[in-house]
Design an enzyme around this catalytic site. Structure first.
Site, mmCIF file in Angstrom:
data_model
loop_
_atom_site.group_PDB
_atom_site.id
_atom_site.type_symbol
_atom_site.label_atom_id
_atom_site.label_comp_id
_atom_site.label_asym_id
_atom_site.label_seq_id
_atom_site.Cartn_x
_atom_site.Cartn_y
_atom_site.Cartn_z
ATOM 1 N N ASP A 303 0.810 -1.225 0.000
ATOM 2 C CA ASP A 303 0.000 0.000 0.000
ATOM 3 C C ASP A 303 0.845 1.278 0.000
ATOM 4 O O ASP A 303 2.040 1.250 0.271
ATOM 5 C CB ASP A 303 -0.894 0.041 1.250
ATOM 6 C CG ASP A 303 -2.031 -0.966 1.167
ATOM 7 O OD1 ASP A 303 -2.030 -1.785 0.235
ATOM 8 O OD2 ASP A 303 -2.906 -0.917 2.051
ATOM 9 N N HIS A 446 3.638 -2.325 3.011
ATOM 10 C CA HIS A 446 3.620 -0.962 2.476
ATOM 11 C C HIS A 446 4.874 -0.731 1.639
ATOM 12 O O HIS A 446 5.968 -1.073 2.094
ATOM 13 C CB HIS A 446 3.514 0.055 3.618
ATOM 14 C CG HIS A 446 2.212 -0.058 4.358
ATOM 15 N ND1 HIS A 446 1.986 -1.013 5.314
ATOM 16 C CD2 HIS A 446 1.050 0.635 4.226
ATOM 17 C CE1 HIS A 446 0.733 -0.897 5.758
ATOM 18 N NE2 HIS A 446 0.147 0.095 5.120
HETATM 19 ZN ZN ZN Z 1 -2.763 3.020 3.304
#
Ligand code: ZN
Length: 496
Positions: A303, A446
């Protein structure tokens, strides 16, 4: 004129007994002339009512009526066409020349504006930029006697003809002074067959004359009365049950004009929705790259990127091992680093939408949420040539309003690496290694941390070594038996 005829006839009759044949001939000629004059008079009156079907006085403004085109949708104007391309953008723009200079100048400016808007949004000198096409068509109508209505249809597609946006712009002009009386923009939602109206910049909502003709079906959010006027205390024309469908012919921000039992009525705009079903089917398309549905598989997701430092490192690792992953990217970073997003897709990874600016969607107004949707979608379209199939809400927060607005399958996760918290390669790996069986799981990471890129260098070969096929989220769903996903539904994993 009739009075005069009577006098003349009375005078003629008075003369008859006294005179002979010559007078009879003169009288006969007079009568014929008078009859011809009467016929001519009525012919003139009839001529003033042309074209038929219009109430009110018809004045001939000497405009270019369209006689060659049998299409009734182009009643006015001679068609002009501009075809050209600039960098990655092709356009074909048609517009009418009406024959009244002031109106034609305005129409030309609007046509030019549509082209410029298109180029401003989609044009890129970047070598790898996707190709876009704009096709502007028009319809033109004679409105009651002294008005014309020009409707531009602005259709933008990508290089495989997928419609990215379709908008109608309506302009109404007065023929008597050449001035524009009103204008409106209708945005036609290409994926949901819906139409909604946006006021143009600086436009007051009330001064609009005629908006849009077409059959738009909307659904009542709750039971509501159909009114005879745009006023809540006006008479009731009928009752609309919750969920009941109604044909909408036009609308503004306050009232929709609906067709009910052949009569026009009004319903508050806020009580009608375009959404018949909250859940819509999204077909999954996956490339055949030899995934065995009987062997274990896992989807790793990253992400918050793209990030110019850590994302390329993650992509290097993925490429090195012939793996794939899914990147839920942020629109504003996609705009800044489109080449990284293109690389993600080019090596077989899936790109998903993670909003434009990572706000908590549960806290936004409708307008703010629509901005997030439109801006992020535009960023992906500009970078990749298409929207994404999947959406992951920031923080995983998606209440009903978010689900109604974002018309995507919502992808969550069932393994949180906590990389955002620990920012430590060893701890990230330790957290993920707690899972015994990854089959059908979605792992959250992430792409913006160097430590996550470090962990990826160990994690990917390790999972492959353990016999897992690394797949995208769409592939995971597909090979676990879902040929489609549904909008406004949340998916945390795909275990069968
Ligand atoms: Zn996020």
């Amino acid at each position: 004129m009739k009075m005069k005829q009577k006098e003349e006839l009375a005078y003629s009759r008075a003369l008859v007994p006294k005179h002979n044949t010559l007078y009879k001939i003169i009288i006969a000629i007079l009568v014929v002339v008078i009859i011809l004059l009467i016929c001519f008079y009525f012919a003139l009156i009839n001529n003033n009512e042309k074209p038929s079907g219009f109430s009110g006085e018809y004045i001939d403004y000497n405009i270019n009526l369209n006689t060659d085109d049998i299409s009734l949708e182009r009643e006015v104007g001679v068609t002009q066409m501009k075809i050209d391309y600039v960098d990655n953008c092709n356009y074909t723009i048609s517009y009418p020349e009406v024959g009244i200079e002031e109106i034609d100048n305005t129409i030309y400016e609007y046509a030019k504006q549509l082209k410029n808007n298109f180029l401003n949004i989609y044009k890129s000198e970047d070598e790898g930029a996707p190709i876009f096409n704009e096709h502007v068509d028009y319809k033109s109508y004679l409105e009651s006697g002294d008005k014309i209505r020009i409707v531009f249809i602005d259709n933008i597609t990508n290089d495989i003809d997928v419609c990215l946006s379709k908008k109608e712009y309506t302009h109404v002009f007065s023929l008597s002074n050449g001035e524009e009386i009103g204008s409106k923009r209708a945005v036609i939602d290409s994926t949901n067959d819906g139409v909604y109206f946006e006021p143009l910049e600086g436009e007051s909502n009330s001064n609009f004359v005629l908006l849009f003709s077409g059959d738009v079906i909307k659904y009542a959010i709750s039971a509501t009365n159909i009114r005879t006027e745009k006023n809540e205390s006006s008479d009731k024309l009928g009752l609309l049950e919750e969920g009941e469908a109604i044909e909408v012919v036009s609308g503004d921000l306050d009232w929709e004009t609906v067709l009910y039992d052949g009569n026009y009525g009004y319903v508050k705009t806020e009580l009608l929705t375009r959404k018949k079903n909250l859940h819509k089917i999204v077909e999954l398309e996956v490339l055949d790259r030899g995934i065995d549905p009987n062997k274990p598989m896992v989807a790793i997701t990253y992400d918050d990127g793209p990030n110019p430092n850590s994302t390329p490192r993650i992509l290097d690792t993925i490429e090195q091992y012939g793996a794939v992953a899914t990147f839920f990217d942020l629109g504003q970073l996609v705009n800044r680093y489109p080449e990284i997003v293109r690389r993600e897709e080019a090596i077989g990874c899936e790109v998903g939408n993670h909003s434009y600016s990572h706000k908590n969607m549960n806290t936004l107004s409708d307008e703010e949420m629509q901005d997030e949707i439109k801006n992020s979608e535009l960023a992906f379209i500009k970078a990749l040539g298409h929207k994404t199939v999947l959406f992951r809400a920031p923080y995983g927060n998606a209440n009903l309003k978010v689900k109604e607005n974002w018309e995507y399958p919502l992808i969550k996760w069932n393994v949180d690496s906590l990389d955002w918290k620990t920012r430590n390669k060893t701890k990230i790996l330790k957290e993920i290694r707690k899972i015994n069986n990854f089959d059908g799981h979605i792992v959250l990471l992430h792409s913006i941390y160097g430590t996550t890129a470090d962990a990826t260098e160990v994690l990917i070969p390790e999972l492959i070594e353990q016999g897992y096929q690394l797949v995208t989220v769409s592939e995971l769903a597909f090979y676990k038996g879902h040929t489609y996903l549904e909008t406004a539904k949340e998916y945390k994993s795909f275990m069968n």
